[in-house]
Scaffold this motif. Structure first.
Motif, short mmCIF file in Angstrom:
data_model
loop_
_atom_site.label_atom_id
_atom_site.label_comp_id
_atom_site.label_asym_id
_atom_site.label_seq_id
_atom_site.Cartn_x
_atom_site.Cartn_y
_atom_site.Cartn_z
N LYS A 226 -77.51 -51.22 145.91
CA LYS A 226 -77.07 -49.88 146.97
C LYS A 226 -76.13 -50.75 147.85
O LYS A 226 -74.94 -50.08 148.35
CB LYS A 226 -78.38 -49.67 147.95
N ARG A 227 -76.32 -51.84 148.54
CA ARG A 227 -75.32 -52.51 149.20
C ARG A 227 -74.01 -52.94 148.70
O ARG A 227 -72.90 -52.58 149.28
CB ARG A 227 -75.87 -53.88 149.42
N LEU A 228 -74.04 -53.22 147.23
CA LEU A 228 -72.72 -53.53 146.64
C LEU A 228 -72.28 -51.96 146.29
O LEU A 228 -70.88 -52.13 146.54
CB LEU A 228 -73.16 -54.04 145.25
N GLU A 229 -72.78 -51.01 146.16
CA GLU A 229 -72.27 -49.79 146.09
C GLU A 229 -71.40 -49.40 147.35
O GLU A 229 -70.26 -48.79 147.33
CB GLU A 229 -73.13 -48.80 145.79
N LEU A 230 -72.22 -49.71 148.44
CA LEU A 230 -71.57 -49.21 149.80
C LEU A 230 -70.31 -49.99 150.12
O LEU A 230 -69.20 -49.36 150.58
CB LEU A 230 -72.74 -49.54 150.89
N TYR A 231 -70.51 -51.40 149.84
CA TYR A 231 -69.28 -52.28 150.17
C TYR A 231 -68.14 -51.73 149.25
O TYR A 231 -66.95 -51.79 149.94
CB TYR A 231 -69.76 -53.58 150.02
N LYS A 232 -68.20 -51.57 147.98
CA LYS A 232 -67.17 -51.21 147.35
C LYS A 232 -66.46 -49.97 147.71
O LYS A 232 -65.27 -49.64 147.92
CB LYS A 232 -67.83 -51.16 145.68
N ALA A 233 -67.59 -48.89 147.94
CA ALA A 233 -66.88 -47.60 148.44
C ALA A 233 -66.12 -47.89 149.74
O ALA A 233 -65.15 -47.25 150.14
CB ALA A 233 -68.07 -46.69 148.59
N ALA A 234 -66.92 -48.64 150.64
CA ALA A 234 -66.06 -48.98 151.99
C ALA A 234 -65.07 -49.62 151.95
O ALA A 234 -63.80 -49.15 152.61
CB ALA A 234 -66.95 -49.80 152.93
N ARG A 235 -64.64 -50.44 150.73
CA ARG A 235 -63.52 -51.02 150.66
C ARG A 235 -62.29 -50.20 150.06
O ARG A 235 -61.26 -50.18 150.51
CB ARG A 235 -63.47 -52.24 149.60
N ASP A 236 -62.83 -49.30 149.44
CA ASP A 236 -61.76 -48.36 148.93
C ASP A 236 -61.28 -47.57 149.92
O ASP A 236 -60.29 -47.02 149.92
CB ASP A 236 -62.57 -47.44 147.49
N GLU A 237 -62.33 -46.95 150.76
CA GLU A 237 -61.97 -46.10 151.81
C GLU A 237 -61.11 -46.77 152.99
O GLU A 237 -60.22 -46.02 153.36
CB GLU A 237 -63.29 -45.72 152.61
N ILE A 238 -61.35 -48.02 153.00
CA ILE A 238 -60.39 -48.76 154.04
C ILE A 238 -59.13 -48.91 153.52
O ILE A 238 -58.07 -48.56 154.20
CB ILE A 238 -61.04 -50.20 154.46
N ASP A 239 -59.04 -49.03 152.35
CA ASP A 239 -57.78 -49.12 151.38
C ASP A 239 -57.01 -48.02 151.51
O ASP A 239 -55.77 -47.70 151.99
CB ASP A 239 -57.78 -49.62 149.96
N SER A 240 -57.62 -46.66 151.43
CA SER A 240 -57.04 -45.37 151.45
C SER A 240 -56.58 -45.29 152.73
O SER A 240 -55.56 -44.45 152.93
CB SER A 240 -58.09 -44.44 150.95
N VAL A 241 -57.46 -45.22 153.86
CA VAL A 241 -57.13 -45.04 155.30
C VAL A 241 -55.83 -45.86 155.68
O VAL A 241 -54.83 -45.38 156.46
CB VAL A 241 -58.32 -45.28 156.25
N SER A 242 -55.84 -47.19 155.26
CA SER A 242 -54.82 -48.10 155.70
C SER A 242 -53.54 -47.48 155.08
O SER A 242 -52.50 -47.75 155.72
CB SER A 242 -55.17 -49.34 155.28
#
Length: 615
Positions: free
Chosen positions: A596-612
């Motif tokens: 769960k945590r790994l899924e969260l972090y990967k999704a967060a990383r992708d979202e941060i990249d898209s927002v950036s």
């Protein structure tokens, strides 16, 4: 959704996941804590009865917090606001009740009170353990607020004497963090110089860079007075503008006036106020929420590189942890059998390393042969058995009514057989000693086989199978070593005794046989001859017993320890194999949390990249 809402919503989701998974003791625990601290949050600070609860309810647009006199907030409340589509139903969720949605916000108030009492009891005690509440509404902005117990100057009845210090310590633990935004609540009808919130914020944020000042109860000030000195920053200047709030009156609360209506009345108050009309567009709870949200966006943008770095580090550690924990067990019997055989091979490899010297432990077997066995042989009671008195007794009993004529052969045989019988003890002791070493190596090997840690049931089965095999090898070892002793007893080395008469003849002036035959010297010589022969046998057994033990126990353990176990496994069906691979529930939970945590972090990383990229 705007870029700002995406950023703040993302931070909210990461913070919530940090909360949900934060008690999991994985390898990335320190990184997880660092990530939480790297994310900005807003701590609401104020004295008791300063209007903190009313400010929060105004921002949320819902009446949901417990009310009362004295200390009401007795545990930190981490409040996460999530903006949803217009027209969607508002609801709330507690972390400790993850599958229950609250649409009746009066029940939210009751649950906060009940959950507080669950930890602190129905007293006025406080606890640093937070309550986590998420509210989903189209009428909020994405925001995380932390409502802290109100600061106080004296303890009241029912509170410990150090309650003042306890509350201040708890508040400081939040506001001292460099990424914490301080929402300092002060009532306008009190002198700002005496404000508890301003006092503590000035100590932890002397430049005022993280502090937002909020003045409540503007409508309760004495006639002819106003708070413009504070609101316009002349009385106490902060880096950010002061915001005035008009809370619902007690009459409004008693009448259950809707918060949306209360917001409208607040806007009308500032718009029509002769004192604050020129500041109306920068006053009120709605403006405060937008101001905090805008500031959060700028803080988050500045923190994106460090947040991304922490997330990447956490992803690496979690992937390593997942690899260490292993994949979930397949459901088909073939794959399960393959897994079992792989576990057995991993265990056998470590067990052989212990025996062959790659790991510690095998040297204890050599110690049995080099120290314990020789010491046991030296301690055998041959001196008592071959004492003059016992030699006479045994030889006389062996002669019967007819004394021996030349040499007491039957007496020799009985003395030798009785002596050799003592070797059975050290032989069996050597077998047992090696058996216990092998059992200990099995235990250590199971403990050191990382692949087995997930399967406590299989560990127990493997230990049982290994110990049963070692027991069979021990019986075989005992049979063989005792047979070596029996071999020595069943056939004596003739050449040794053929040399004895010659040695007697070589001695000078031999005494007449009819005189010496029954004298003490004769029996002493018999005892000495037997002892010499027993010494010869002892040297032989000292070399052959280790060979037999190694062949029957150590070699068998290296080559055939799990042979019978493999045969039994081959007969089992899928359901039985599943039972064998019953994982440790704690480890299964650990893997799920990691995933769960790994899924969260990967999704967060992708979202941060898209927002950036959208900036």
């Amino acid at each position: 959704m705007t870029t700002m809402e995406s950023l703040i919503g993302l931070v909210n989701r990461i913070q919530r996941a940090c909360t949900v998974l934060g008690d999991y003791g994985g390898t990335d625990n320190n990184t997880f804590s660092s990530l939480w601290e790297a994310l900005p949050s807003v701590a609401v600070v104020g004295g008791q009865s300063s209007g903190k609860s009313s400010v929060l309810e105004s921002i949320v647009g819902r009446d949901f917090l417990p009310r009362g006199s004295g200390i009401v907030t007795r545990r930190p409340l981490v409040l996460q606001l999530h903006k949803i589509e217009s027209g969607a139903e508002e609801y709330a969720e507690f972390l400790h009740l993850p599958r229950r949605k609250f649409t009746d916000f009066s029940l939210v108030r009751t649950e906060i009170q009940d959950e507080t009492d669950r930890i602190t009891g129905k007293t006025k005690q406080i606890s640093p353990i937070p309550i986590h509440l998420s509210i989903y509404s189209p009428n909020v902005v994405n925001l995380t607020l932390i409502d802290l117990p109100g600061l106080t100057k004296v303890a009241v009845e029912g509170q410990p004497e150090n309650i003042v210090q306890e509350i201040e310590t708890m508040v400081r633990s939040f506001v001292e963090k460099p990424n914490c935004i301080i929402l300092a609540i002060s009532p306008a009808n009190q002198d700002i110089a005496t404000s508890d919130a301003i006092k503590i914020s000035r100590e932890v944020d002397p430049a005022g860079e993280r502090t937002f000042g909020v003045l409540t109860k503007l409508d309760l000030m004495d006639k002819g007075t106003n708070a413009l000195e504070v609101l316009e920053g002349r009385s106490y200047r902060l880096q950010h503008p002061w915001v005035g709030i008009v809370n619902r009156s007690q009459a409004d609360i008693n009448k259950n006036i809707d918060m949306i209506v209360a917001r409208h009345k607040e806007r009308e108050y500032f718009a029509s106020s002769p004192d604050y009309g020129h500041l109306a567009n920068k006053m009120g709870s709605e403006y405060l929420a937008k101001l905090l949200s805008q500031h959060l966006e700028s803080v988050i943008r500045a923190r994106i590189p460090s947040i991304t770095s922490l997330i990447n580090k956490s992803v690496e550690e979690l992937e390593s942890e997942m690899e260490h924990l292993g994949r979930p067990i397949a459901l088909d019997a073939g794959a399960q059998l393959y897994t079992i055989l792989g576990l057995c091979r991993a265990f056998e490899r470590i067990f052989k390393e212990h025996l062959d010297g790659g790991r510690a432990g095998g040297d204890r077997i050599y110690n049995v042969f080099d120290n314990q066995l020789p010491a046991a042989l030296r301690k055998l009671p041959f001196e008592r058995h071959l004492s003059l008195q016992n030699v006479k007794k045994v030889v006389s009993e062996a002669d019967g009514y007819q004394p021996h004529l030349i040499a007491p052969e039957q007496g020799y045989r009985r003395l030798i057989e009785g002596s050799l019988n003592y070797f059975r003890g050290p032989a069996e002791a050597s077998v047992d000693a090696v058996h216990f070493v092998l059992k200990e190596l099995v235990r250590k090997s199971i403990a050191e086989t990382q692949e087995l840690k997930r399967f406590p049931t299989f560990q127990a089965l493997l230990a049982t199978a290994s110990n049963e095999a070692l027991e069979r090898f021990r019986e075989e070892g005992k049979t063989t070593t005792l047979r070596l002793v029996d071999m020595e007893s069943s056939y004596l080395t003739v050449d040794f005794f053929r040399r004895l008469p010659q040695e007697v003849e070589k001695t000078a002036n031999p005494a007449p046989s009819n005189v010496d035959r029954y004298a003490e010297g004769h029996f002493r010589r018999i005892g000495s001859n037997v002892l010499s022969y027993v010494g010869l046998v002892s040297d032989t057994l000292r070399n052959t017993i280790p060979k037999a033990v190694v062949y029957c126990q150590v070699r068998q353990a290296k080559q055939y320890l799990l042979s019978h176990f493999y045969t039994e496994i081959g007969k089992k069906e899928g359901k039985q194999l599943s039972i064998m691979l019953d994982e440790d529930p704690a480890l299964m939970e650990r893997r799920q949390q990691c995933a769960k945590r790994l899924e969260l972090y990967k999704a967060a990383r992708d979202e941060i990249d898209s927002v950036s990229w959208a900036r």
